[in-house]
Design a protein around this motif. Structure first.
Motif, PDB file in Angstrom:
ATOM      1  N   CYS A  38      -4.304   4.984   9.843  1.00 40.02           N
ATOM      2  CA  CYS A  38      -3.687   3.793   9.513  1.00 40.02           C
ATOM      3  C   CYS A  38      -3.958   2.497  10.322  1.00 40.02           C
ATOM      4  CB  CYS A  38      -2.082   4.024   9.480  1.00 40.02           C
ATOM      5  SG  CYS A  38      -1.219   2.372   9.036  1.00 40.02           S
ATOM      6  N   LEU A  39      -4.511   1.388   9.800  1.00 42.07           N
ATOM      7  CA  LEU A  39      -4.958   0.330  10.359  1.00 42.07           C
ATOM      8  C   LEU A  39      -4.131  -1.035  10.278  1.00 42.07           C
ATOM      9  CD1 LEU A  39      -8.685   0.420  10.085  1.00 42.07           C
ATOM     10  CD2 LEU A  39      -7.615   0.870  12.307  1.00 42.07           C
ATOM     11  N   SER A  40      -2.947  -0.801   9.903  1.00 45.04           N
ATOM     12  CA  SER A  40      -1.788  -1.934   9.727  1.00 45.04           C
ATOM     13  C   SER A  40      -1.634  -2.731  10.944  1.00 45.04           C
ATOM     14  CB  SER A  40      -0.666  -1.483   9.194  1.00 45.04           C
ATOM     15  OG  SER A  40      -0.885  -0.715   8.156  1.00 45.04           O
ATOM     16  N   PRO A  51       0.810  -1.058  -0.104  1.00 40.68           N
ATOM     17  CA  PRO A  51      -0.056   0.088   0.119  1.00 40.68           C
ATOM     18  C   PRO A  51       0.937   1.054   0.041  1.00 40.68           C
ATOM     19  CG  PRO A  51      -0.869  -1.624   1.538  1.00 40.68           C
ATOM     20  CD  PRO A  51       0.357  -2.051   1.139  1.00 40.68           C
ATOM     21  N   ASP A  52       1.944   1.222   0.876  1.00 42.37           N
ATOM     22  CA  ASP A  52       2.778   2.556   0.896  1.00 42.37           C
ATOM     23  C   ASP A  52       3.537   2.865  -0.681  1.00 42.37           C
ATOM     24  OD1 ASP A  52       2.342   2.706   3.555  1.00 42.37           O
ATOM     25  OD2 ASP A  52       4.176   1.718   4.058  1.00 42.37           O
ATOM     26  N   ILE A  53       4.026   1.739  -1.198  1.00 43.86           N
ATOM     27  CA  ILE A  53       4.563   1.779  -2.580  1.00 43.86           C
ATOM     28  C   ILE A  53       3.670   2.361  -3.472  1.00 43.86           C
ATOM     29  CG2 ILE A  53       5.647   0.280  -4.486  1.00 43.86           C
ATOM     30  CD1 ILE A  53       6.655  -1.574  -2.453  1.00 43.86           C
ATOM     31  N   ILE A  54       2.592   1.949  -3.618  1.00 41.45           N
ATOM     32  CA  ILE A  54       1.321   2.437  -4.498  1.00 41.45           C
ATOM     33  C   ILE A  54       1.188   3.892  -4.240  1.00 41.45           C
ATOM     34  CG2 ILE A  54      -0.945   2.116  -5.430  1.00 41.45           C
ATOM     35  CD1 ILE A  54      -0.954  -0.739  -5.073  1.00 41.45           C
ATOM     36  N   HIS A  55       0.853   4.195  -2.855  1.00 39.15           N
ATOM     37  CA  HIS A  55       0.849   5.598  -2.403  1.00 39.15           C
ATOM     38  C   HIS A  55       1.590   6.390  -2.761  1.00 39.15           C
ATOM     39  CE1 HIS A  55      -0.745   8.893   0.374  1.00 39.15           C
ATOM     40  NE2 HIS A  55       0.487   8.761   0.617  1.00 39.15           N
ATOM     41  N   LEU A 114      -6.435   2.534   3.793  1.00 41.60           N
ATOM     42  CA  LEU A 114      -6.544   2.585   5.240  1.00 41.60           C
ATOM     43  C   LEU A 114      -5.159   1.950   5.880  1.00 41.60           C
ATOM     44  CD1 LEU A 114     -10.189   1.461   6.382  1.00 41.60           C
ATOM     45  CD2 LEU A 114      -9.102   3.616   7.015  1.00 41.60           C
ATOM     46  N   LEU A 115      -4.383   1.474   4.856  1.00 43.40           N
ATOM     47  CA  LEU A 115      -3.166   0.668   5.373  1.00 43.40           C
ATOM     48  C   LEU A 115      -1.878   1.339   4.957  1.00 43.40           C
ATOM     49  CD1 LEU A 115      -4.756  -3.130   4.939  1.00 43.40           C
ATOM     50  CD2 LEU A 115      -4.399  -1.561   6.992  1.00 43.40           C
TER      51      LEU A 115
END
Ligand code: SAM
Length: 272
Positions: free
Chosen positions: A112-114, A42-46, A104-105
């Motif tokens: 952030c709900l990771s 999710p971080d990479i895409i964000h 959300l991750l």
């Protein structure tokens, strides 16, 4: 041809076998979400300037060539359950984008709900579902207590500092989401003079609500070992106790807990 018991045709049972295996493998959905978080997808895409292609993702992940198809399968599965979206630009290449759920991750946001996903996928919680039948036959214990033996989940947590950290981080992240609820649902708290937050933990939710409603007298009730040494403030106080025995009096009661079948099944006779 009908089956031996005459009820279903062989072709129906063959389809049923596929259906059954689909159900049995559906545990791969949450495991794949955790897999994606562990890989920080999710971080990479964000952080990517636009929705990401598979080859861009694979190169960002630096996975060996032999595992590239696994990443493709992971992404397709997660798109299938609407965790990621597949979009196409003019070049007709498939790209992956975040959906509200994967948003959300993303690390570092106030929603952030990771850490909640990490907690919910810990072996102790996942394994407890193997004990549901035994739990159904018993009287008092929760599912996790049935799995753990006589030790309660809360004793276990407080004896395992690494697990306690995971638990606290998860509860803190979940409480942050309360800010979103407060944006639209302020009226729920308006006009209440005092509130007792039953099983309120270390007061993550309390601090958010107290900040928004400084006139509200807020009491957090939790187990003595959780609240001992916690400092309150003008409108916030911590009370150590057992919710099944007694609950401080207040205008309203808040219950924001998980995994507490016992709590859900308990008539709060101790409430005035
Ligand atoms: C899932 S946590 C929720 C914490 C908090 N409400 C939050 O959302 O961050 C459940 C809480 O219930 C507390 N708890 C469990 N059994 C309790 C009992 N018998 N009396 C009071 N608190 C209890 C635990 O210590 C834990 O902090």
């Amino acid at each position: 041809m009908a089956s031996k018991n005459g009820l279903y045709k062989a072709s129906e049972l063959f389809q049923a076998q596929a259906h059954l295996y689909k159900i049995m493998y559906s545990f791969l959905n949450p495991m794949s979400v955790k897999w994606a978080i562990d890989l920080q997808i999710p971080d990479i895409i964000h952080n990517h300037p636009q929705p990401i292609t598979l080859s861009e993702l694979v190169s960002a992940l630096k996975v060996p060539k032999s595992k590239q198809t696994c990443v493709q399968r992971l992404m397709r599965l997660l798109a299938h359950i609407d965790f990621f979206a597949i979009v196409k630009f003019q070049d007709n290449q498939e790209r992956y984008a975040l959906t509200p759920t994967s948003q959300l991750l993303v690390s570092g946001t106030d929603h952030c709900l990771s850490s909640m996903v990490r907690l919910l996928s810990t072996p102790i919680l996942v394994d407890s579902y193997n004990h549901l039948a035994k739990w159904t036959s018993g009287e008092d214990l929760t599912v996790v207590e049935t799995a753990l033996g006589p030790e309660s989940y809360w004793d276990f947590i407080h004896q395992n500092s690494a697990y306690l950290n995971t638990f606290n981080e998860a509860m803190e992240s979940d409480s942050h989401v309360v800010r979103l609820a407060l944006r639209d649902c302020r009226s729920v708290f308006e006009g209440i003079g005092s509130l007792v937050d039953v099983g309120g933990g270390t007061g993550n939710t309390a601090k958010i609500i107290c900040e928004a409603f400084p006139e509200l007298k807020y009491i957090v009730l939790d187990l003595p070992q959780v609240v001992s040494g916690l400092a309150g403030s003008n409108n916030l106080s911590f009370v150590g106790g057992n919710m099944f025995k007694s609950i401080p009096q207040a205008d309203a009661v808040m219950l924001k807990v998980y995994h507490s079948t016992r709590i859900m099944m308990t008539p709060f006779s101790c409430l005035n």
